[in-house]
Motif scaffolding. Structure first.
Motif, PDB file in Angstrom:
ATOM      1  N   VAL A  12       0.925  -1.525  -0.573  1.00  0.00           N
ATOM      2  CA  VAL A  12      -0.022   0.161   0.182  1.00  0.00           C
ATOM      3  C   VAL A  12       0.601   1.522   0.447  1.00  0.00           C
ATOM      4  N   VAL A  13       0.243   2.505  -1.097  1.00  0.00           N
ATOM      5  CA  VAL A  13       1.412   3.602  -0.992  1.00  0.00           C
ATOM      6  C   VAL A  13       0.275   4.608  -0.573  1.00  0.00           C
ATOM      7  N   THR A  14       0.423   5.856   0.272  1.00  0.00           N
ATOM      8  CA  THR A  14       0.175   7.173   0.770  1.00  0.00           C
ATOM      9  C   THR A  14       0.439   8.051  -0.406  1.00  0.00           C
ATOM     10  N   VAL A  15       0.093   8.485  -1.453  1.00  0.00           N
ATOM     11  CA  VAL A  15       0.027   9.359  -2.642  1.00  0.00           C
ATOM     12  C   VAL A  15      -0.845  10.824  -2.175  1.00  0.00           C
ATOM     13  N   HIS A  16       0.100  11.397  -2.808  1.00  0.00           N
ATOM     14  CA  HIS A  16      -0.853  13.229  -2.428  1.00  0.00           C
ATOM     15  C   HIS A  16      -1.145  13.423  -3.935  1.00  0.00           C
ATOM     16  N   VAL A  17      -2.513  13.428  -4.250  1.00  0.00           N
ATOM     17  CA  VAL A  17      -1.995  13.453  -5.511  1.00  0.00           C
ATOM     18  C   VAL A  17      -3.247  14.999  -5.157  1.00  0.00           C
ATOM     19  N   ASN A  18      -2.954  15.641  -6.022  1.00  0.00           N
ATOM     20  CA  ASN A  18      -4.292  17.343  -6.433  1.00  0.00           C
ATOM     21  C   ASN A  18      -5.165  17.488  -5.292  1.00  0.00           C
ATOM     22  N   GLY A  19      -3.679  17.881  -4.289  1.00  0.00           N
ATOM     23  CA  GLY A  19      -4.684  17.947  -3.022  1.00  0.00           C
ATOM     24  C   GLY A  19      -5.123  17.402  -1.905  1.00  0.00           C
ATOM     25  N   LEU A  72       9.001   5.974  -9.465  1.00  0.00           N
ATOM     26  CA  LEU A  72       8.355   4.478  -8.422  1.00  0.00           C
ATOM     27  C   LEU A  72       7.676   5.650  -7.953  1.00  0.00           C
ATOM     28  N   ALA A  73       6.261   4.507  -7.463  1.00  0.00           N
ATOM     29  CA  ALA A  73       5.305   4.787  -6.670  1.00  0.00           C
ATOM     30  C   ALA A  73       5.182   4.865  -4.944  1.00  0.00           C
ATOM     31  N   HIS A  74       6.375   4.362  -4.596  1.00  0.00           N
ATOM     32  CA  HIS A  74       6.526   3.875  -3.196  1.00  0.00           C
ATOM     33  C   HIS A  74       7.789   5.121  -3.004  1.00  0.00           C
ATOM     34  N   ASN A  75       8.851   5.130  -4.068  1.00  0.00           N
ATOM     35  CA  ASN A  75       9.779   6.470  -4.348  1.00  0.00           C
ATOM     36  C   ASN A  75       8.488   8.027  -3.508  1.00  0.00           C
ATOM     37  N   CYS A  76       7.242   7.983  -4.446  1.00  0.00           N
ATOM     38  CA  CYS A  76       6.749   9.591  -4.601  1.00  0.00           C
ATOM     39  C   CYS A  76       6.121  10.091  -2.856  1.00  0.00           C
ATOM     40  N   GLN A  77       6.117   9.000  -1.821  1.00  0.00           N
ATOM     41  CA  GLN A  77       4.892   9.443  -0.573  1.00  0.00           C
ATOM     42  C   GLN A  77       5.150  10.630  -0.504  1.00  0.00           C
ATOM     43  N   SER A  78       6.232  11.341  -0.313  1.00  0.00           N
ATOM     44  CA  SER A  78       5.911  12.216   0.581  1.00  0.00           C
ATOM     45  C   SER A  78       6.098  13.491  -0.632  1.00  0.00           C
ATOM     46  N   ALA A  79       5.946  13.817  -1.773  1.00  0.00           N
ATOM     47  CA  ALA A  79       5.691  14.542  -2.926  1.00  0.00           C
ATOM     48  C   ALA A  79       4.473  15.356  -2.843  1.00  0.00           C
ATOM     49  N   GLN A  80       3.992  16.287  -3.132  1.00  0.00           N
ATOM     50  CA  GLN A  80       3.115  16.705  -3.822  1.00  0.00           C
ATOM     51  C   GLN A  80       2.896  16.494  -5.430  1.00  0.00           C
ATOM     52  N   VAL A  81       1.914  15.738  -5.078  1.00  0.00           N
ATOM     53  CA  VAL A  81       1.661  15.596  -7.171  1.00  0.00           C
ATOM     54  C   VAL A  81       0.767  16.587  -7.629  1.00  0.00           C
ATOM     55  N   ARG A  82       1.069  16.655  -9.269  1.00  0.00           N
ATOM     56  CA  ARG A  82      -0.573  17.178  -9.722  1.00  0.00           C
ATOM     57  C   ARG A  82      -0.814  16.725 -10.626  1.00  0.00           C
ATOM     58  N   THR A  83      -1.553  16.383 -11.717  1.00  0.00           N
ATOM     59  CA  THR A  83      -1.626  15.940 -12.840  1.00  0.00           C
ATOM     60  C   THR A  83      -2.635  17.289 -13.237  1.00  0.00           C
ATOM     61  N   LEU A  84      -2.974  16.962 -14.737  1.00  0.00           N
ATOM     62  CA  LEU A  84      -3.741  18.288 -15.967  1.00  0.00           C
ATOM     63  C   LEU A  84      -4.585  18.280 -15.040  1.00  0.00           C
ATOM     64  N   GLU A  85      -5.318  17.390 -14.272  1.00  0.00           N
ATOM     65  CA  GLU A  85      -6.812  17.337 -13.785  1.00  0.00           C
ATOM     66  C   GLU A  85      -6.684  18.085 -12.567  1.00  0.00           C
ATOM     67  N   GLY A  86      -5.570  17.916 -12.514  1.00  0.00           N
ATOM     68  CA  GLY A  86      -5.717  18.881 -11.106  1.00  0.00           C
ATOM     69  C   GLY A  86      -4.953  20.609 -10.663  1.00  0.00           C
ATOM     70  N   LEU A  87      -5.096  20.628 -12.231  1.00  0.00           N
ATOM     71  CA  LEU A  87      -4.234  21.901 -12.861  1.00  0.00           C
ATOM     72  C   LEU A  87      -5.288  22.939 -13.738  1.00  0.00           C
ATOM     73  N   LEU A  88      -6.967  22.848 -13.854  1.00  0.00           N
ATOM     74  CA  LEU A  88      -7.164  22.981 -14.504  1.00  0.00           C
ATOM     75  C   LEU A  88      -7.753  24.225 -14.668  1.00  0.00           C
ATOM     76  N   ASP A  89      -7.660  24.704 -13.197  1.00  0.00           N
ATOM     77  CA  ASP A  89      -8.015  25.851 -12.089  1.00  0.00           C
ATOM     78  C   ASP A  89      -7.112  26.679 -11.876  1.00  0.00           C
ATOM     79  N   CYS A  90      -5.878  26.586 -12.794  1.00  0.00           N
ATOM     80  CA  CYS A  90      -4.594  27.622 -12.808  1.00  0.00           C
ATOM     81  C   CYS A  90      -4.423  28.835 -14.004  1.00  0.00           C
ATOM     82  N   PRO A  91      -4.642  29.820 -13.814  1.00  0.00           N
ATOM     83  CA  PRO A  91      -4.850  30.966 -14.615  1.00  0.00           C
ATOM     84  C   PRO A  91      -3.536  30.704 -15.930  1.00  0.00           C
ATOM     85  N   HIS A  92      -2.350  29.796 -15.396  1.00  0.00           N
ATOM     86  CA  HIS A  92      -1.098  29.595 -16.356  1.00  0.00           C
ATOM     87  C   HIS A  92      -2.413  27.938 -17.253  1.00  0.00           C
TER      88      HIS A  92
END
Ligand code: FES
Ligand code: FES
Length: 169
Positions: A12-19, A72-92
């Protein structure tokens, strides 16, 4: 003694994706791309080459464009990940999407999500990039269809639009 709740569950991994934090099943060899697409159904990041060449899988990891197929997903557990889905509100991102559409900067569209994530990162650190800077920033994102000219034009148009609106920074 370690509290049971702090002991990582096997597989099991805990990932932080799109907040949001999500716990998902993942083998040690599962990539971030596999977790995003196949576990969380966040399919904007594309699986192209799956070996770090094409950039179609580009997502933002701690604010930096990264190839999700090489992480590797296990190496990303402390990171904040944003995909395009999570960036749609960004003015840029909104400016980039509008410019890509009005310029015709995509054909099949397979490379476009990765292009947009990389271009957004560029405009955040350089609000007025010249053509060379744009081509350098997008050099890790391959497009088989467009020849890149309209993609560069779209990023320039988005930059102009953001500067005109005063939303570049
Ligand atoms: S799918 Fe990740 S770089 Fe091609
Ligand atoms: S629009 Fe088809 S790969 Fe870029």
């Amino acid at each position: 003694m370690t509290h049971p709740s702090s002991v990582p569950l096997p597989g099991v991994v805990t990932v932080h994706v799109n907040g949001e934090a999500a716990q998902v099943g993942a083998a040690l060899h599962d990539t971030l791309l596999t977790v995003l697409r196949d576990r969380l159904q966040l399919t904007a990041a594309k699986r192209g080459c799956n070996q770090g060449v094409c950039g179609a899988c580009t997502v933002s990891v701690d604010g930096v464009p990264m190839r999700a197929c090489l992480s590797l997903a296990h190496n990303c557990q402390s990171a904040q990940v944003r995909t395009l889905e999570g960036l749609l509100d960004c003015p840029h991102m909104q400016a980039l999407q509008a410019a890509f559409a009005s310029t015709g900067a995509f054909q099949c569209g397979f490379c476009t999500p990765g292009m947009l994530v990389s271009a957004r990162s560029l405009l955040q650190r350089d609000p007025d990039p010249d053509e060379r800077a744009i081509r350098t920033a997008l050099s890790g994102n391959l497009c088989r269809c467009t020849g890149y000219v309209k993609i560069v034009a779209a990023v320039q148009a988005a930059a102009r639009s953001l500067l005109a609106e005063g939303a570049a920074s």
